[in-house]
Design a protein around this motif. Structure first.
Motif, PDB file in Angstrom:
ATOM      1  N   GLY A  21      50.271  41.960  41.939  1.00  0.00           N
ATOM      2  CA  GLY A  21      49.165  41.016  42.033  1.00  0.00           C
ATOM      3  C   GLY A  21      48.347  41.098  40.754  1.00  0.00           C
ATOM      4  N   ILE A  22      48.211  39.985  40.058  1.00  0.00           N
ATOM      5  CA  ILE A  22      47.497  39.952  38.772  1.00  0.00           C
ATOM      6  C   ILE A  22      46.179  39.221  38.967  1.00  0.00           C
ATOM      7  N   LEU A  23      45.092  39.857  38.606  1.00  0.00           N
ATOM      8  CA  LEU A  23      43.776  39.225  38.733  1.00  0.00           C
ATOM      9  C   LEU A  23      43.376  38.646  37.380  1.00  0.00           C
ATOM     10  N   GLY A  24      43.140  37.338  37.349  1.00  0.00           N
ATOM     11  CA  GLY A  24      42.721  36.702  36.099  1.00  0.00           C
ATOM     12  C   GLY A  24      43.764  35.726  35.590  1.00  0.00           C
ATOM     13  N   THR A  25      43.348  34.496  35.342  1.00  0.00           N
ATOM     14  CA  THR A  25      44.275  33.416  34.986  1.00  0.00           C
ATOM     15  C   THR A  25      44.154  33.005  33.517  1.00  0.00           C
ATOM     16  N   GLY A  26      43.455  33.815  32.717  1.00  0.00           N
ATOM     17  CA  GLY A  26      43.357  33.521  31.280  1.00  0.00           C
ATOM     18  C   GLY A  26      44.665  33.835  30.572  1.00  0.00           C
ATOM     19  N   ASN A  27      44.629  33.784  29.252  1.00  0.00           N
ATOM     20  CA  ASN A  27      45.833  34.041  28.461  1.00  0.00           C
ATOM     21  C   ASN A  27      46.465  35.379  28.786  1.00  0.00           C
ATOM     22  N   VAL A  28      45.612  36.394  29.012  1.00  0.00           N
ATOM     23  CA  VAL A  28      46.150  37.736  29.250  1.00  0.00           C
ATOM     24  C   VAL A  28      46.878  37.781  30.591  1.00  0.00           C
ATOM     25  N   GLY A  29      46.239  37.283  31.635  1.00  0.00           N
ATOM     26  CA  GLY A  29      46.872  37.250  32.950  1.00  0.00           C
ATOM     27  C   GLY A  29      48.170  36.446  32.922  1.00  0.00           C
ATOM     28  N   ARG A  30      48.160  35.331  32.235  1.00  0.00           N
ATOM     29  CA  ARG A  30      49.365  34.486  32.151  1.00  0.00           C
ATOM     30  C   ARG A  30      50.506  35.198  31.429  1.00  0.00           C
ATOM     31  N   THR A  31      50.130  35.921  30.357  1.00  0.00           N
ATOM     32  CA  THR A  31      51.153  36.648  29.588  1.00  0.00           C
ATOM     33  C   THR A  31      51.847  37.676  30.475  1.00  0.00           C
ATOM     34  N   TYR A  32      51.046  38.405  31.252  1.00  0.00           N
ATOM     35  CA  TYR A  32      51.635  39.402  32.157  1.00  0.00           C
ATOM     36  C   TYR A  32      52.439  38.743  33.270  1.00  0.00           C
ATOM     37  N   ALA A  33      51.924  37.637  33.816  1.00  0.00           N
ATOM     38  CA  ALA A  33      52.636  36.968  34.912  1.00  0.00           C
ATOM     39  C   ALA A  33      54.030  36.558  34.447  1.00  0.00           C
ATOM     40  N   ALA A  34      54.102  35.930  33.271  1.00  0.00           N
ATOM     41  CA  ALA A  34      55.406  35.490  32.755  1.00  0.00           C
ATOM     42  C   ALA A  34      56.316  36.693  32.489  1.00  0.00           C
ATOM     43  N   LYS A  35      55.732  37.769  31.958  1.00  0.00           N
ATOM     44  CA  LYS A  35      56.546  38.945  31.649  1.00  0.00           C
ATOM     45  C   LYS A  35      57.096  39.589  32.919  1.00  0.00           C
ATOM     46  N   PHE A  36      56.249  39.726  33.936  1.00  0.00           N
ATOM     47  CA  PHE A  36      56.731  40.370  35.172  1.00  0.00           C
ATOM     48  C   PHE A  36      57.771  39.493  35.881  1.00  0.00           C
ATOM     49  N   ILE A  37      57.635  38.175  35.786  1.00  0.00           N
ATOM     50  CA  ILE A  37      58.685  37.292  36.327  1.00  0.00           C
ATOM     51  C   ILE A  37      59.996  37.552  35.575  1.00  0.00           C
ATOM     52  N   ALA A  38      59.905  37.649  34.245  1.00  0.00           N
ATOM     53  CA  ALA A  38      61.106  37.914  33.435  1.00  0.00           C
ATOM     54  C   ALA A  38      61.728  39.258  33.802  1.00  0.00           C
ATOM     55  N   LEU A  39      60.903  40.186  34.286  1.00  0.00           N
ATOM     56  CA  LEU A  39      61.393  41.511  34.699  1.00  0.00           C
ATOM     57  C   LEU A  39      61.788  41.531  36.174  1.00  0.00           C
ATOM     58  N   ASP A  40      61.856  40.345  36.786  1.00  0.00           N
ATOM     59  CA  ASP A  40      62.311  40.214  38.177  1.00  0.00           C
ATOM     60  C   ASP A  40      61.340  40.761  39.213  1.00  0.00           C
ATOM     61  N   TYR A  41      60.081  40.787  38.867  1.00  0.00           N
ATOM     62  CA  TYR A  41      59.063  41.099  39.876  1.00  0.00           C
ATOM     63  C   TYR A  41      58.705  39.813  40.621  1.00  0.00           C
ATOM     64  N   GLU A  42      58.188  39.978  41.840  1.00  0.00           N
ATOM     65  CA  GLU A  42      57.473  38.872  42.495  1.00  0.00           C
ATOM     66  C   GLU A  42      56.020  38.966  42.050  1.00  0.00           C
ATOM     67  N   VAL A  43      55.463  37.852  41.645  1.00  0.00           N
ATOM     68  CA  VAL A  43      54.134  37.849  41.029  1.00  0.00           C
ATOM     69  C   VAL A  43      53.214  36.863  41.735  1.00  0.00           C
ATOM     70  N   MET A  44      52.027  37.329  42.093  1.00  0.00           N
ATOM     71  CA  MET A  44      50.960  36.403  42.476  1.00  0.00           C
ATOM     72  C   MET A  44      49.792  36.594  41.510  1.00  0.00           C
ATOM     73  N   ILE A  45      49.313  35.495  40.957  1.00  0.00           N
ATOM     74  CA  ILE A  45      48.169  35.538  40.066  1.00  0.00           C
ATOM     75  C   ILE A  45      46.955  35.077  40.876  1.00  0.00           C
ATOM     76  N   GLY A  46      45.870  35.839  40.779  1.00  0.00           N
ATOM     77  CA  GLY A  46      44.699  35.565  41.605  1.00  0.00           C
ATOM     78  C   GLY A  46      43.542  35.018  40.802  1.00  0.00           C
ATOM     79  N   THR A  47      42.796  34.126  41.423  1.00  0.00           N
ATOM     80  CA  THR A  47      41.624  33.538  40.789  1.00  0.00           C
ATOM     81  C   THR A  47      40.517  33.428  41.831  1.00  0.00           C
ATOM     82  N   ARG A  48      39.321  33.120  41.380  1.00  0.00           N
ATOM     83  CA  ARG A  48      38.193  33.050  42.305  1.00  0.00           C
ATOM     84  C   ARG A  48      38.384  31.927  43.323  1.00  0.00           C
ATOM     85  N   ASN A  49      38.750  30.745  42.803  1.00  0.00           N
ATOM     86  CA  ASN A  49      38.802  29.556  43.653  1.00  0.00           C
ATOM     87  C   ASN A  49      40.007  28.728  43.225  1.00  0.00           C
TER      88      ASN A  49
END
Lengths: 231, 231
Positions: free
Chosen positions: B5-33
């Motif tokens: 679970g990644i908290l934060g949808t800015g560039n940093v959160g997006r970079t990690y989300a894409a990387k963990f998908i590439a590493l075959d993780y299941e990823v949820m990115i979280g935001t306030r609303n």
């Protein structure tokens, strides 16, 4: 021969005094009270020789007050403890200080809140020792450098990694930075490893690196390391 | 598959989300609303794609609230802005958070006092964001790492210098640090370049390096650099 006045008789000041003598400078090391310093028989926490013992084996180094060392030097080097630096400089005649290059290698370490030390709250984050010295003595050419490593490495970068690691420099006057870079090269720093961060406000950056340095030091238990910028 | 679970949808959160998908993780990115984030049509200062555009081309990344992302992840990664991190974490159900590893890569940057940013006064020098998160959530296993560099390098150290530069890690729980080290290795970090500073109080060191990082960045005008410890 060029003349340098070094403020501070601790390990750091002694290291520079010996190095500048080896580089054929005339050196005066300054302290608050000369007779007291020569009579001091308390060993420091590092087990360094007493100042009188050190001075007996480094007789080319002249000894004077802060005021006398500032008057003597064409260039001044601040190697006092950061918490004392402004007061030490205030002991000089301002006319002896104005217009000279002041190489500031000190850090505003605060030992009052436990170990490892933090930084003095009034001299960190939105201020720094380098900036405070420049604000207090606006006609002095403050150049901040070398404060990001152990004293032994400052004057002998070749000790580790073939000398291939980074020293930062900052200050408001380009010409003064240029002169200090020449001194860094005399110490053995490669031109390509001298990184100019800009004006004196960049002292915030190099001083705030100290808490990381202290943690790395704590983990390695050895000060013979530095950082290199990789890009 | 492992869930993060990644908290934060800015560039940093997006970079990690894409990387963990590439590493075959299941990823949820979280935001306030979530609806607000998808409707957001303000470009950031870096000219990044709108979140909705980014998400449209990264559809494997699940999107949820901070609370949902914390519930989803077996490991949580904090990529929120430091000034928002504690509040974002407080939106989670504490039962979903307790016992999990929280990888904290955020920095307590304070943009209110001009550029380059300073650090939030209450989270620097004698405190840090990493410590404050650990104090606020004592049953979470906070591991601070990767906060000393540009996001692109964090997940792709080989981009510069043959990947031979340093990433710091600290935290109170050795086992959790060991698990996070394995993730760092998946990103391409060499074991010999992962430097363990000790407990979570060392976050002070890595966060206080940011002002130096910002000055180096200002001088280079390029974020693709890091430091390497030379000894």
């Amino acid at each position: 021969m060029k003349k340098i006045g070094i403020l501070g008789t601790g390990n750091v000041g002694r290291t520079y005094a010996a190095k500048f003598i080896a580089l054929d400078y005339e050196v005066m090391i300054g302290t608050r009270n000369v007779p007291e310093k020569l009579a001091d028989n308390l060993k420091d926490a590092y087990g360094s020789p007493l100042f009188s013992e050190w001075h007996a084996s480094n007789q080319k180094v002249r000894l004077g007050t802060f005021k006398e060392a500032v008057a003597f030097g064409e260039i001044i080097l601040n190697a006092t403890k950061g918490i004392n630096s402004i007061n030490a400089l205030k002991m000089a005649d301002i006319n002896d200080l104005n217009g000279k290059i002041l190489i500031d290698i000190a850090n505003p370490l605060d030992f009052s809140k436990g170990m490892p030390p933090s930084l003095l709250p009034e001299l960190t984050n939105t201020n720094s020792l380098g900036e405070e010295i420049q604000k207090t003595f606006p006609d002095v050419k403050v150049v901040k450098t070398l404060n990001t490593m152990w004293a032994g490495l400052m004057v002998n970068p070749a000790m580790i990694g073939g000398g291939d690691h980074t020293v930062f420099i900052c200050g408001n006057d380009s010409g003064s930075k240029g002169e200090v870079k020449e001194i860094l090269k005399l110490f053995g720093w490669k031109d390509s490893n001298i990184f100019d961060l800009g004006d004196i406000s960049s002292s915030r950056g190099t001083e705030m690196y100290l808490p990381l340095w202290l943690r790395i030091f704590g983990a390695k238990n050895n000060g013979a390391f530095n950082i290199k910028i990789v890009s």
